[in-house]
Design a protein around this motif. Sequence first.
Motif, PDB file in Angstrom:
ATOM      1  N   TYR A 186       0.808  -1.236  -0.046  1.00 38.93           N
ATOM      2  CA  TYR A 186       0.089   0.019  -0.025  1.00 38.93           C
ATOM      3  C   TYR A 186       0.795   1.377   0.038  1.00 38.93           C
ATOM      4  O   TYR A 186       0.360   2.399   0.082  1.00 38.93           O
ATOM      5  CB  TYR A 186      -0.891  -0.215   1.205  1.00 38.93           C
ATOM      6  N   GLY A 187       2.209   1.261  -0.215  1.00 35.13           N
ATOM      7  CA  GLY A 187       3.174   2.298  -0.098  1.00 35.13           C
ATOM      8  C   GLY A 187       3.154   3.195   1.331  1.00 35.13           C
ATOM      9  O   GLY A 187       3.215   4.056   1.139  1.00 35.13           O
ATOM     10  N   VAL A 188       2.790   2.222   2.263  1.00 34.51           N
ATOM     11  CA  VAL A 188       3.047   2.864   3.752  1.00 34.51           C
ATOM     12  C   VAL A 188       4.435   2.639   4.251  1.00 34.51           C
ATOM     13  O   VAL A 188       5.146   1.664   4.227  1.00 34.51           O
ATOM     14  CB  VAL A 188       1.932   2.051   4.574  1.00 34.51           C
ATOM     15  N   PRO A 189       5.201   3.696   4.579  1.00 33.27           N
ATOM     16  CA  PRO A 189       6.410   3.635   5.050  1.00 33.27           C
ATOM     17  C   PRO A 189       6.570   2.511   6.317  1.00 33.27           C
ATOM     18  O   PRO A 189       5.894   2.855   7.276  1.00 33.27           O
ATOM     19  CB  PRO A 189       6.782   5.151   5.423  1.00 33.27           C
ATOM     20  N   THR A 190       7.661   2.152   6.335  1.00 29.95           N
ATOM     21  CA  THR A 190       7.872   1.182   7.240  1.00 29.95           C
ATOM     22  C   THR A 190       9.176   1.754   7.895  1.00 29.95           C
ATOM     23  O   THR A 190      10.376   1.781   7.388  1.00 29.95           O
ATOM     24  CB  THR A 190       7.989  -0.281   6.866  1.00 29.95           C
TER      25      THR A 190
END
Length: 328
Positions: A186-190
Motif C-alpha cells: 500500500y506504499g506505507v512507510p515502514t
Amino acid sequence: MLRPLLVALAALGGAAQAQCAGDDLRKTLSDDESATLQRLVDATPYAEGNRWRAEKDGEIIRLVGTMHLSDPRLDRPADRLRPVLKDAGALLLEMPADEQARLMTALTEDPGLILLTDSSLPDLMPDRAWQTLASAARDRGLPAAMAAKMRPWYLSMLLSVPACAQAQLQEQDGLDARLEALATEYGVPTLALEPFDTTFEIFNAEPLEGQIEMIAASLAEQEDGENGMSTTIAAYFDEKAGEMWRLSEILVARSDMYTEDEAADLMAQSTEALLNTRNRAWIPVILDTAARHEAPIVAAFGAAHLPGTEGILQLLADDGWTLTREPF
C-alpha cells in the motif's frame, strides 16, 4: 526472547525441523502454581489483548502484539489488519527488513558482536554445566566448538528456541513480516522502533557472570523446551500475553537450579532488560512518529511488550492516552 533478532539470524542456523507439537504447560500446573500465576497476572496491567487503539486529543495510534513465528492461524488477524494498514500513515516494527540487512552486514564486519574474543565458555563455566550446554547446542545443529565462542546472552537466546521451532523462524512469515508486506503493497512507510544494534548494546554491556545466569535459566527449561514453545504460541492466540510472560517465572522455579525467590529475581532482571528498557525507549519514537503523520500509525511488536506496569499500554495510559481493546 527477542525473536526478531533470531529471525534475522535464522539463515546462520542449521537445518529446518518440524514445527512444535508439544503440550500446553498451563494444563500441568499444580493448584499452588495456578494460584501463583493468577496472582501474578492479576497484578499485571493489560494482561490480555493483542490489538489496541490508543487515542488522545483526536490522535490515534494502532497497537498490535505480534508473534514472529510462522503460523497459519495468523491469516485471520493479518486479514483484519489489511484495511488498517491501507489507511495508515506509517508502520513501526522492531526490526524491519532494512534493519535486518544492516544487522547481517554488521555481523560480517564485526563478529565480536556475538562472539567472545578473549575467552571461551568452557573456561567460564563449571564443566558439568558446559557439557549440558554443549549437548543442547548439538541438538540444534550447533557444534560445541562454535557454541564455546558465543557470547553467553546470545547463546541463551538460541537455546530458548527449541529445535522444533527453527523451521518457523526460517520461514520469516510471522505477523511482523506480513504487516510489512502489506505496508509495502500500500506504499506505507515502514520504520524501525529502534536501531538494529540496540539488543547488542544492552546485553554486551552486561557482565559475563550475569550472561552466564541467562544460560543457566535456558538450561533450566531445556526439558520442557518444545512444550514451552507450544505453550507460548497457545497463550498468544488466547491473547494472554501477560500470562504468557509470567508463566516463565513458574517454569524456571520448577527447576532444581533456582528457589522461588531466585526465579522471581531472575525474571525481574530479564523483564527489565528484554522489555522495560526497550519499552521506555520506544514511547518517544511512537509518539514522534504519530505526531508527524496525519493518518493513524500502526506500531507492531512482540506481544510481551504490551502488558505490565512498564508495558507499552500502561506507559501510554500514564501519558494520558485512552486505550481500547480491538478484535484480533
